[in-house]
Design a protein around this motif. Structure first.
Motif, PDB file in Angstrom:
ATOM      1  N   TYR A 305      86.235 100.943 128.064  1.00 39.87           N
ATOM      2  CA  TYR A 305      84.911 100.340 127.898  1.00 39.87           C
ATOM      3  C   TYR A 305      83.766 101.307 128.190  1.00 39.87           C
ATOM      4  CZ  TYR A 305      87.836  96.206 127.885  1.00 39.87           C
ATOM      5  OH  TYR A 305      88.826  95.298 127.591  1.00 39.87           O
ATOM      6  N   HIS A 306      84.062 102.588 128.336  1.00 46.87           N
ATOM      7  CA  HIS A 306      83.027 103.588 128.616  1.00 46.87           C
ATOM      8  C   HIS A 306      82.860 104.502 127.397  1.00 46.87           C
ATOM      9  CE1 HIS A 306      82.699 102.880 133.021  1.00 46.87           C
ATOM     10  NE2 HIS A 306      83.961 102.508 132.886  1.00 46.87           N
ATOM     11  N   ASP A 308      81.128 108.235 126.686  1.00 48.67           N
ATOM     12  CA  ASP A 308      80.501 109.432 127.242  1.00 48.67           C
ATOM     13  C   ASP A 308      80.419 110.497 126.161  1.00 48.67           C
ATOM     14  OD1 ASP A 308      80.393 109.040 130.386  1.00 48.67           O
ATOM     15  OD2 ASP A 308      82.318 108.243 129.709  1.00 48.67           O
ATOM     16  N   LYS A 479      81.186  98.641 127.505  1.00 53.71           N
ATOM     17  CA  LYS A 479      80.382  98.055 128.579  1.00 53.71           C
ATOM     18  C   LYS A 479      79.442  99.072 129.233  1.00 53.71           C
ATOM     19  CE  LYS A 479      82.673  94.212 128.065  1.00 53.71           C
ATOM     20  NZ  LYS A 479      82.061  93.054 127.404  1.00 53.71           N
ATOM     21  N   ASP A 480      79.781 100.350 129.147  1.00 60.67           N
ATOM     22  CA  ASP A 480      78.969 101.387 129.788  1.00 60.67           C
ATOM     23  C   ASP A 480      78.679 102.504 128.796  1.00 60.67           C
ATOM     24  OD1 ASP A 480      78.832 100.333 132.498  1.00 60.67           O
ATOM     25  OD2 ASP A 480      80.974 100.726 132.576  1.00 60.67           O
ATOM     26  N   THR A 482      77.039 106.298 128.727  1.00 58.89           N
ATOM     27  CA  THR A 482      76.527 107.463 129.446  1.00 58.89           C
ATOM     28  C   THR A 482      76.091 108.496 128.424  1.00 58.89           C
ATOM     29  OG1 THR A 482      78.022 107.052 131.314  1.00 58.89           O
ATOM     30  CG2 THR A 482      77.011 109.230 131.160  1.00 58.89           C
ATOM     31  N   LYS A 488      73.794 106.691 133.109  1.00 64.99           N
ATOM     32  CA  LYS A 488      74.721 105.613 132.762  1.00 64.99           C
ATOM     33  C   LYS A 488      73.963 104.296 132.647  1.00 64.99           C
ATOM     34  CE  LYS A 488      79.120 103.592 134.317  1.00 64.99           C
ATOM     35  NZ  LYS A 488      80.184 103.694 135.345  1.00 64.99           N
ATOM     36  N   ARG A 489      74.200 103.596 131.540  1.00 64.63           N
ATOM     37  CA  ARG A 489      73.592 102.283 131.314  1.00 64.63           C
ATOM     38  C   ARG A 489      74.686 101.243 131.196  1.00 64.63           C
ATOM     39  NH1 ARG A 489      70.006 105.897 128.963  1.00 64.63           N
ATOM     40  NH2 ARG A 489      67.793 105.446 129.373  1.00 64.63           N
ATOM     41  N   HIS A 490      74.504 100.160 131.928  1.00 63.52           N
ATOM     42  CA  HIS A 490      75.530  99.125 132.032  1.00 63.52           C
ATOM     43  C   HIS A 490      75.188  97.949 131.128  1.00 63.52           C
ATOM     44  CE1 HIS A 490      78.719  96.784 133.737  1.00 63.52           C
ATOM     45  NE2 HIS A 490      77.895  95.867 134.194  1.00 63.52           N
ATOM     46  N   GLY A 492      77.613  95.376 130.801  1.00 61.28           N
ATOM     47  CA  GLY A 492      78.630  94.385 131.122  1.00 61.28           C
ATOM     48  C   GLY A 492      78.053  93.157 131.789  1.00 61.28           C
ATOM     49  N   SER A 494      77.819  90.205 135.070  1.00 60.26           N
ATOM     50  CA  SER A 494      77.501  90.202 136.489  1.00 60.26           C
ATOM     51  C   SER A 494      77.897  88.856 137.063  1.00 60.26           C
ATOM     52  CB  SER A 494      76.004  90.457 136.718  1.00 60.26           C
ATOM     53  OG  SER A 494      75.249  89.354 136.263  1.00 60.26           O
ATOM     54  N   CYS A 515      83.660  95.061 134.674  1.00 55.72           N
ATOM     55  CA  CYS A 515      82.868  94.011 135.314  1.00 55.72           C
ATOM     56  C   CYS A 515      83.723  92.786 135.606  1.00 55.72           C
ATOM     57  CB  CYS A 515      81.692  93.630 134.429  1.00 55.72           C
ATOM     58  SG  CYS A 515      82.133  93.213 132.725  1.00 55.72           S
TER      59      CYS A 515
END
Length: 697
Positions: A305-306, A308, A479-480, A482, A488-490, A492, A494, A515
């Protein structure tokens, strides 16, 4: 001048035809079924009507195509003539619809596309075949438990078919010389008047398709060989590019999403690069009025979910072999470098102005709901992670489905592109520094489209950068984010919001989104503290106990946490605990069976801690303490006996989900969705392989 909506009128008419056809091919009365099982919705597409009536297609599949009935080496199914005709028509329908909107029902897409490619491929045009292969690959990465579903097409067979089919693209034959005007079309989805003047100045007499941005420009007569598409600021860039590419007749397209317009010399240099290697496109770095160099060349790192951006690369392209092989030393000096073709490095991203094979742009296509450089980044992800191009030699250990290779793009510093700063704005991934402490791409995550510059800005509210960013993240299951600058921007969930929809990942064989895992960890730690304070005795069971035994943590594919409450304390959940939970801002509800309570972060958040009343006896004076995520939790004495009873004696082996051996014999569970970057067991099992064949289940 051609209106965008007029250009798509034929497509809309065809969509109506396909919908009527789908109704016509109903082969039996609808089956009575009041179930609301999530598997039926996700894997069988129950209640989903998007151009095609998918439940009707499923009934067609079950009646006209039979598993293990074929004698071929592709899909191992046998389809009647009526089944093949309907699959062919359905394939053409979804190829049309995909240009306009995101399609749902990946399992149904896989059935239609795979059957058509296996048994009716000769009735499609070459372009339709290429587009169908790419769409099938992406649908395969989004399927819901296809190998355990009722659809008569299975993952292993589709991957095998990919290895048997020719590559979707053959770029080696396009050796076109001569006049560049006859081989290149400029494609500019948003072209304000000043950019149009710049294009005519730098590339006079060019062929061009441009997006008209205002009424004044619409009333202006366009140069010869130019065609205008109206409402460019209202339509997403992805949709506009898809419509424009259908009108392109040249083998190459120069796509311009910024104010960087190449000179004729730079364009010819990029054309030589694209023609000489099997690469999808080429671009040069941009230089702005501030003299900042941005080459837009990155390797995309996608995992769990990342997203980069990495600046390193694996391969480069060298054109001057004699220079490349020369011995170097302090005495060496390359002569006449200005007359030689410089090197390029191969990337997984594109610059906002690039030259590409037109067939590649049509085959991979752009996301129809994405705007600006978000559409470009999405295209780059899919183009580099789809088997598109012929490989000269194939290793015997090649992964199933990957006899062909993904595409690459070439970043060539000898084709420097100067930007007109009065037109352009910040780029999404152009710079990897942080000038004055502010990320250079923050406007791409904001609420004001005008901050993106006159070329990129849109006027429709649905195209605000923040909304488009969320569509990009959701459609790529991320979800993330970078960026190259490291921020890094989220995106996801909460504790205060609706959490990640569980079926979206658990029924695809993907890992728990970070998350979601954090929510379950928080709730487990929270209820443990509450139980200790209130004297409620419990033990951990099921998936969380299995995770503790396997590696001391929560499983990557588990959708809930199960706790077994002692019989004598179960009444405390209703008498005391539910009031405490409400006071603490969480939500506790009784299950309809009256033998469980379900703890949630909030009323709309359906990640659960199940508090169960069960038959198994355990002595609270003889519990063990087992590790989970760095904390100790009570477990039944000899808890491995509990695991063996639930999961069999092979509970240490890696599976997508642990099911009884007899069920696995009937419907083998594959370990993950093939080649998706969120898969759970990628390190242990080759993607798309039957876990039994891999020897782990």
């Amino acid at each position: 001048q051609l209106s965008f909506f007029a250009a798509l009128l034929l497509s809309c008419t065809m969509r109506l035809f396909w919908w009527l056809l789908a109704c016509y091919i109903q082969l039996s009365p609808a089956e009575e079924d009041d179930a609301s099982n999530i598997i039926e919705v996700m894997a069988w597409c129950k209640g989903v009507i998007q151009g095609l009536d998918w439940p009707q297609v499923l009934r067609l599949a079950k009646r006209e195509c039979n598993l293990d009935a074929g004698d071929d080496e592709l899909l191992r199914i046998g389809c009647s003539e009526a089944g093949l005709v309907a699959a062919l028509d359905g394939t053409r329908a979804i190829l049309e619809m995909a240009q306009l909107q995101r399609l749902v029902c990946p399992n149904g897409q896989i059935f239609l596309l795979a059957v058509t490619l296996a048994y009716a491929r000769e009735q499609l045009s070459a372009r339709e075949v290429s587009q169908a292969q790419v769409m099938l690959w992406h649908a395969l990465q989004n399927n819901f438990m296809l190998d355990a579903s009722v659809w008569p097409v299975k993952t292993h067979d589709v991957l095998h078919m990919f290895d048997e089919l020719p590559a979707p693209l053959d770029l080696r034959s396009e050796k076109i010389g001569g006049d560049w005007h006859k081989s290149v079309t400029l494609v500019v989805p948003r072209c304000p008047p000043k950019l149009a003047e710049l294009i005519q100045e730098r590339l006079p007499s060019s062929r061009a398709l441009i997006g008209i941005v205002d009424e004044t420009q619409a009333a202006t007569e366009l140069p010869d060989h130019w065609r205008g598409f109206e409402l460019a600021r209202e339509v997403p860039t992805g949709s506009m590019l898809n419509a424009m590419m259908e009108a392109v007749e040249t083998p190459f397209s120069l796509v311009i999403l910024s104010s960087a317009v190449p000179s004729l010399k730079e364009l010819q240099s990029l054309r030589r690069v694209v023609q000489s290697r099997q690469i999808l496109g080429a671009f040069g770095p941009s230089i702005g009025e501030d003299k900042v160099y941005s080459d837009f060349c990155y390797r995309l790192k996608l995992r769990h979910y990342h997203l980069d951006f990495a600046s390193d690369y694996e391969y480069s392209v060298i054109f001057d072999e004699a220079s490349a092989s020369s011995i170097r030393g302090s005495w060496f000096h390359e002569e006449k470098v200005e007359d030689k073709e410089g090197p390029c490095k191969l990337c997984e991203t594109l610059g906002p102005t690039f030259l590409a094979h037109s067939d590649a742009l049509r085959t991979v296509a752009f996301h129809p709901e994405l705007d600006g450089e978000w559409a470009l980044l999405d295209f780059s992800i899919r183009a580099t992670r789809t088997p598109l191009l012929q490989v000269e030699s194939v290793s015997s250990s090649s992964r199933p489905g990957w006899r062909h290779q993904g595409g690459h793009f070439a970043a060539c510093p000898h084709a420097v592109l100067e930007e007109e700063m009065s037109l352009t704005g910040p780029h999404l991934y152009g710079r990897n520094d942080v000038p004055k402490g502010v990320a250079p791409n923050f406007q791409w995550f904001g609420d004001e489209a005008s901050a993106l510059g006159d070329v990129a800005k849109a006027t429709a509210s649905r195209l605000k950068p923040e909304k488009v960013a969320r569509v990009f993240m959701e459609s790529n299951h991320l979800k993330d984010f970078t960026g190259p600058e490291g921020q890094k921007r989220h995106f996801g969930c909460s504790l205060s919001k609706v959490n990640c929809p569980v079926p979206d990942w658990v029924y695809r064989g993907w890992a728990v989104p970070p998350c979601c895992k954090e929510t379950m960890r928080h709730l487990l730690f929270y209820i443990d503290a509450v139980f200790k304070e209130l004297g409620v005795r419990y033990i951990v069971t099921d998936g969380v106990l299995l995770g503790s035994y396997k590696f001391g943590g929560m499983l990557d594919w588990d959708a809930d946490v199960d706790l077994h409450i002692h019989n004598d304390d179960f009444h405390l959940l209703e008498d005391v605990v539910q009031h405490r939970v409400k006071q603490d801002g969480h939500f506790l509800r009784k299950h309809a069976n009256n033998r469980s309570w379900l703890l949630q972060a909030n009323e709309q958040n359906y990640l659960l801690i199940e508090l169960n009343l069960r038959e198994e006896h355990w002595d609270p004076e003889r519990v063990w303490q087992v590790p989970v995520q760095g904390h100790l939790f009570p477990a039944m004495e000899d808890a491995h006996m509990n695991l063996s009873a639930w999961y069999g004696m092979s509970f240490f082996k890696h599976r997508l989900r642990h099911v009884p051996e007899w069920e696995e014999e009937e419907r083998p569970m594959f370990c993950s969705t093939p080649y998706h970057y969120n898969c759970v067991d990628e390190p242990n099992v080759a993607s798309g392989k039957d876990c039994r064949v891999a020897g782990v289940c």
